[in-house]
Design a protein around this motif. Structure first.
Motif, mmCIF file in Angstrom:
data_model
loop_
_atom_site.group_PDB
_atom_site.id
_atom_site.type_symbol
_atom_site.label_atom_id
_atom_site.label_comp_id
_atom_site.label_asym_id
_atom_site.label_seq_id
_atom_site.Cartn_x
_atom_site.Cartn_y
_atom_site.Cartn_z
ATOM 1 N N PRO A 243 10.061 3.218 -40.324
ATOM 2 C CA PRO A 243 11.418 3.220 -39.749
ATOM 3 C C PRO A 243 11.816 4.604 -39.274
ATOM 4 O O PRO A 243 11.358 5.625 -39.794
ATOM 5 C CB PRO A 243 12.288 2.778 -40.930
ATOM 6 C CG PRO A 243 11.509 3.167 -42.145
ATOM 7 C CD PRO A 243 10.064 3.059 -41.787
ATOM 8 N N PHE A 244 12.672 4.657 -38.259
ATOM 9 C CA PHE A 244 13.181 5.915 -37.717
ATOM 10 C C PHE A 244 14.616 6.142 -38.190
ATOM 11 O O PHE A 244 15.372 5.198 -38.371
ATOM 12 C CB PHE A 244 13.177 5.902 -36.182
ATOM 13 C CG PHE A 244 11.839 5.641 -35.571
ATOM 14 C CD1 PHE A 244 10.689 6.148 -36.135
ATOM 15 C CD2 PHE A 244 11.736 4.884 -34.422
ATOM 16 C CE1 PHE A 244 9.446 5.913 -35.565
ATOM 17 C CE2 PHE A 244 10.505 4.636 -33.840
ATOM 18 C CZ PHE A 244 9.351 5.148 -34.408
ATOM 19 N N GLN A 245 14.981 7.403 -38.326
ATOM 20 C CA GLN A 245 16.370 7.762 -38.611
ATOM 21 C C GLN A 245 17.099 7.924 -37.279
ATOM 22 O O GLN A 245 17.272 9.028 -36.772
ATOM 23 C CB GLN A 245 16.427 9.044 -39.433
ATOM 24 C CG GLN A 245 15.731 8.946 -40.784
ATOM 25 C CD GLN A 245 15.796 10.249 -41.545
ATOM 26 O OE1 GLN A 245 16.872 10.839 -41.707
ATOM 27 N NE2 GLN A 245 14.650 10.728 -42.013
ATOM 28 N N PRO A 273 16.462 3.407 -43.177
ATOM 29 C CA PRO A 273 17.808 3.988 -43.259
ATOM 30 C C PRO A 273 18.843 2.871 -43.410
ATOM 31 O O PRO A 273 18.547 1.693 -43.191
ATOM 32 C CB PRO A 273 17.963 4.699 -41.904
ATOM 33 C CG PRO A 273 16.582 4.876 -41.393
ATOM 34 C CD PRO A 273 15.791 3.703 -41.911
ATOM 35 N N THR A 274 20.052 3.247 -43.769
ATOM 36 C CA THR A 274 21.126 2.283 -43.969
ATOM 37 C C THR A 274 21.349 1.429 -42.732
ATOM 38 O O THR A 274 21.477 1.953 -41.616
ATOM 39 C CB THR A 274 22.435 3.023 -44.314
ATOM 40 O OG1 THR A 274 22.229 3.816 -45.476
ATOM 41 C CG2 THR A 274 23.572 2.044 -44.561
ATOM 42 N N LEU A 275 21.371 0.116 -42.920
ATOM 43 C CA LEU A 275 21.716 -0.770 -41.813
ATOM 44 C C LEU A 275 23.165 -0.514 -41.409
ATOM 45 O O LEU A 275 24.054 -0.438 -42.247
ATOM 46 C CB LEU A 275 21.570 -2.237 -42.234
ATOM 47 C CG LEU A 275 20.174 -2.733 -42.589
ATOM 48 C CD1 LEU A 275 20.243 -4.224 -42.930
ATOM 49 C CD2 LEU A 275 19.194 -2.505 -41.449
ATOM 50 N N GLY A 280 21.325 -0.864 -33.625
ATOM 51 C CA GLY A 280 20.125 -1.485 -34.158
ATOM 52 C C GLY A 280 19.316 -0.486 -34.962
ATOM 53 O O GLY A 280 19.602 0.711 -34.983
ATOM 54 N N GLN A 281 18.289 -0.985 -35.628
ATOM 55 C CA GLN A 281 17.446 -0.107 -36.439
ATOM 56 C C GLN A 281 15.997 -0.231 -35.945
ATOM 57 O O GLN A 281 15.309 -1.210 -36.237
ATOM 58 C CB GLN A 281 17.536 -0.496 -37.912
ATOM 59 C CG GLN A 281 16.659 0.348 -38.819
ATOM 60 C CD GLN A 281 16.958 1.824 -38.681
ATOM 61 O OE1 GLN A 281 18.064 2.271 -38.950
ATOM 62 N NE2 GLN A 281 15.982 2.594 -38.236
ATOM 63 N N PRO A 282 15.509 0.773 -35.165
ATOM 64 C CA PRO A 282 14.143 0.683 -34.642
ATOM 65 C C PRO A 282 13.102 1.116 -35.673
ATOM 66 O O PRO A 282 13.387 1.873 -36.591
ATOM 67 C CB PRO A 282 14.171 1.650 -33.460
ATOM 68 C CG PRO A 282 15.164 2.694 -33.874
ATOM 69 C CD PRO A 282 16.207 1.970 -34.690
ATOM 70 N N PHE A 283 11.904 0.632 -35.493
ATOM 71 C CA PHE A 283 10.788 1.074 -36.330
ATOM 72 C C PHE A 283 9.480 0.898 -35.560
ATOM 73 O O PHE A 283 9.390 0.109 -34.610
ATOM 74 C CB PHE A 283 10.753 0.296 -37.650
ATOM 75 C CG PHE A 283 10.489 -1.182 -37.509
ATOM 76 C CD1 PHE A 283 9.216 -1.706 -37.625
ATOM 77 C CD2 PHE A 283 11.539 -2.055 -37.265
ATOM 78 C CE1 PHE A 283 8.979 -3.061 -37.497
ATOM 79 C CE2 PHE A 283 11.318 -3.420 -37.137
ATOM 80 C CZ PHE A 283 10.027 -3.923 -37.252
ATOM 81 N N CYS A 330 23.569 -9.348 -36.873
ATOM 82 C CA CYS A 330 23.247 -7.968 -37.248
ATOM 83 C C CYS A 330 24.502 -7.154 -37.515
ATOM 84 O O CYS A 330 24.530 -6.316 -38.425
ATOM 85 C CB CYS A 330 22.396 -7.312 -36.157
ATOM 86 S SG CYS A 330 20.714 -7.966 -36.046
ATOM 87 N N PHE A 331 25.551 -7.402 -36.726
ATOM 88 C CA PHE A 331 26.817 -6.694 -36.947
ATOM 89 C C PHE A 331 27.373 -7.021 -38.328
ATOM 90 O O PHE A 331 27.785 -6.130 -39.081
ATOM 91 C CB PHE A 331 27.822 -7.090 -35.858
ATOM 92 C CG PHE A 331 29.082 -6.275 -35.869
ATOM 93 C CD1 PHE A 331 29.176 -5.108 -35.136
ATOM 94 C CD2 PHE A 331 30.183 -6.681 -36.617
ATOM 95 C CE1 PHE A 331 30.334 -4.347 -35.149
ATOM 96 C CE2 PHE A 331 31.348 -5.935 -36.641
ATOM 97 C CZ PHE A 331 31.423 -4.759 -35.895
#
Length: 354
Positions: A243-245, A273-275, A280-283, A330-331
């Motif tokens: 995962p990326f920050q 990292p915290t959702l 969005g949360q990329p990885f 996701c929200f």
């Protein structure tokens, strides 16, 4: 004795009611105004009353409950918010919840609720020059609570005396659950006991964790444990996930800090990292030994549910069977509470009240 009852303010997608029901506590009512979360919660708890806008609720006229939970809006307390604190238009709704609790206690001769639980971001410790958290404790205890001489709130503590025995604890989701969740999610939980001196027993006593909910698939592992088996057991190569920050990445890029930017790339074995509700949360993803075939993508709603410890598909449908959009899911999940943390607290309250 009769079953314990729970009311959930700022309910979101019903995580506190879900945790409560796992502990034999009956969810009686909820207050939420966001359309998709209300529909999701109605699907899972069709018998629970929905009270709507918190500012329109009279705590003395709704069904009394043993426990009131509330994760009031964090926008003005968060490190990534505007930091106006409890004076802000969103986070200031904390006082509406306290009003409802006080109205209920006045109407029931101080019998209900016996417990209140507040959840919020770690930024609550530092907003408004650290005075906001003192105000939170004062609201529960009706006692003046000074900022510590060090100027820094401890990550765990308690206030004895006053209107309610009150304890607080900073809980990080990555250390909760069995196996632990793979998300760095630090949240402050405050437990107030209006009926005794049991807050510390609820919040600090070691107790076993609930098993994760089973996957929707017949032959699959529990959702949160699905990617944690060794390759030799899987019988195939297993994924590598880094995962990326993202939020820090953007900040470093804006400042032109190349070293800081590179440090935002994930390392093997690090938690996500915290959702967040806002982004969005990329990885990065590839199979062992095949980095050249890897790619970058965002988490899916299903993966977000797993990182929160929730049953797979918890947010997929509304109360009429309608599909909830990926964006809305996701929200809502970015605003939610990690289920294992909520279950730990609900189990503690059930234990001391029985």
């Amino acid at each position: 004795m009769s079953a314990l009852r729970l009311g959930s303010l700022f309910d979101g997608i019903g995580v506190f009611p879900l945790a409560a029901s796992h502990c034999g506590i009956v969810p009686v009512w909820a207050s939420e105004i966001a359309k998709a979360p209300v529909s999701i919660t109605k699907r899972h708890f069709p018998d629970m009353l929905h009270l709507g806008d918190i500012t329109q609720i009279d705590g003395g006229k709704i069904p009394p409950v043993d426990i009131v939970t509330f994760g009031s809006p964090c926008q003005n307390l968060s490190q990534i918010g505007n930091r106006t604190g409890l004076a802000g238009s969103k986070s200031g709704l904390f006082y509406q919840a306290m009003r409802i609790i006080e109205e209920m206690r006045n109407a029931t001769d101080n019998r209900y609720p016996a417990f209140a639980v507040w959840e919020n971001v770690a930024g609550a410790f530092s907003s408004n020059d650290r005075l906001d958290f003192a105000a939170v404790l004062r609201a529960f205890t009706d006692t003046e609570v000074p900022v510590p001489d060090s100027g820094i709130w401890a990550h765990a503590g308690m206030v004895r005396g006053g209107r309610a025995d009150t304890a607080w604890r900073l809980m990080d989701a990555q250390y909760w659950g069995e196996p632990a969740l793979s998300q760095r999610r630090r949240r402050v939980f405050v437990v107030a006991d209006f009926a005794g001196g049991r807050a510390a027993e609820v919040l600090f006593k070691p107790r076993g964790m609930f098993p994760f909910p089973a996957s929707c698939g017949e032959s699959r592992l529990p959702a949160a444990a699905g990617d944690r088996i060794p390759a030799f057991e899987a019988g195939r190569q297993i994924p590598v996930v880094l995962p990326f920050q993202l939020r820090r990445m953007r900040s470093m890029a804006k400042r032109g800090d190349q070293r800081g930017f590179r440090a935002c790339f994930g390392k093997n074995g690090e938690p996500f990292p915290t959702l967040l509700a806002s982004v969005g949360q990329p990885f990065a993803f590839w199979y062992e030994g095949k980095e050249q075939d890897g790619f970058v993508r965002d988490l899916t709603p299903l993966e977000c549910e797993r990182l929160m410890g929730l049953p797979e598909g918890w947010t997929a449908y509304g109360c009429k069977g309608e599909k909830v959009s990926s964006h809305a899911r996701c929200f809502a999940l970015g605003n939610a509470i990690a289920l294992p943390c909520a279950e730990y607290i609900m189990a503690g309250i059930a234990e001391v009240m029985r």
